[in-house]
Design a protein around this motif. Sequence first.
Motif, PDB file in Angstrom:
ATOM      1  N   LEU A  36     -10.285  -4.429   7.259  1.00  0.00           N
ATOM      2  CA  LEU A  36      -9.835  -2.852   6.833  1.00  0.00           C
ATOM      3  C   LEU A  36      -8.431  -2.747   7.050  1.00  0.00           C
ATOM      4  N   ILE A  37      -7.685  -1.939   5.887  1.00  0.00           N
ATOM      5  CA  ILE A  37      -6.308  -1.773   6.122  1.00  0.00           C
ATOM      6  C   ILE A  37      -6.572  -0.218   6.170  1.00  0.00           C
ATOM      7  N   VAL A  38      -5.879   0.403   7.166  1.00  0.00           N
ATOM      8  CA  VAL A  38      -5.809   1.771   7.423  1.00  0.00           C
ATOM      9  C   VAL A  38      -4.204   2.067   7.126  1.00  0.00           C
ATOM     10  N   PHE A  47       0.916  -1.313  -0.043  1.00  0.00           N
ATOM     11  CA  PHE A  47       0.019   0.061   0.054  1.00  0.00           C
ATOM     12  C   PHE A  47       0.930   1.253  -0.163  1.00  0.00           C
ATOM     13  N   THR A  48       0.618   1.983  -0.878  1.00  0.00           N
ATOM     14  CA  THR A  48       1.453   3.217  -1.163  1.00  0.00           C
ATOM     15  C   THR A  48       1.036   4.608  -0.929  1.00  0.00           C
ATOM     16  N   ARG A  49      -0.099   4.632  -0.800  1.00  0.00           N
ATOM     17  CA  ARG A  49      -1.015   5.948  -0.393  1.00  0.00           C
ATOM     18  C   ARG A  49      -1.840   5.710   0.866  1.00  0.00           C
ATOM     19  N   PRO A  50      -1.624   6.801   1.720  1.00  0.00           N
ATOM     20  CA  PRO A  50      -2.540   6.914   2.910  1.00  0.00           C
ATOM     21  C   PRO A  50      -4.057   6.732   2.585  1.00  0.00           C
ATOM     22  N   GLY A  51      -4.714   5.928   3.310  1.00  0.00           N
ATOM     23  CA  GLY A  51      -6.242   6.156   3.230  1.00  0.00           C
ATOM     24  C   GLY A  51      -6.809   4.777   3.940  1.00  0.00           C
ATOM     25  N   SER A  52      -8.099   4.503   3.700  1.00  0.00           N
ATOM     26  CA  SER A  52      -8.928   3.535   4.409  1.00  0.00           C
ATOM     27  C   SER A  52      -9.231   2.681   3.326  1.00  0.00           C
ATOM     28  N   TYR A  53      -8.929   1.249   3.230  1.00  0.00           N
ATOM     29  CA  TYR A  53      -9.071   0.391   2.266  1.00  0.00           C
ATOM     30  C   TYR A  53      -9.885  -0.674   2.782  1.00  0.00           C
ATOM     31  N   SER A  54     -11.233  -0.798   2.467  1.00  0.00           N
ATOM     32  CA  SER A  54     -12.149  -1.698   3.136  1.00  0.00           C
ATOM     33  C   SER A  54     -11.942  -2.841   1.944  1.00  0.00           C
TER      34      SER A  54
END
Length: 108
Positions: free
Chosen positions: A104-106, A85-92
């Motif tokens: 969820l990946i934060v 994961f290269t960009r900040p954010g929340s990935y459901s």
Amino acid sequence: MSTGGHLKRALALLALVCSCAAAEQTVEVTIREYRFSPAEVRIKAGDTVKWTNREKRTSHSVLFPAENGLESERLFPDEHWQRTFTRPGSYSYRCGPHEEMKGLIVVE
């Protein structure tokens, strides 16, 4: 600046770059009993998440609906898949064949 001074600066910069690269890590998520464990993971940009299927007979996948349905291949018992994961954010995410399995990946 002398050649020796340039070399020292270049080596210091190289050491800094190497220490930053070494800080990246891989976080493990286990798939067992129709669950992702841990269900929520907090990582830094550049880190990798690795999902491993520890079921005895069932296959699963890792599906990101908000990302145009980005999905891993089916993971059979003892197989794994990973994503950096290269960009900040929340990935459901959820399991493709088992919609009740959610995670969820934060990325900070």
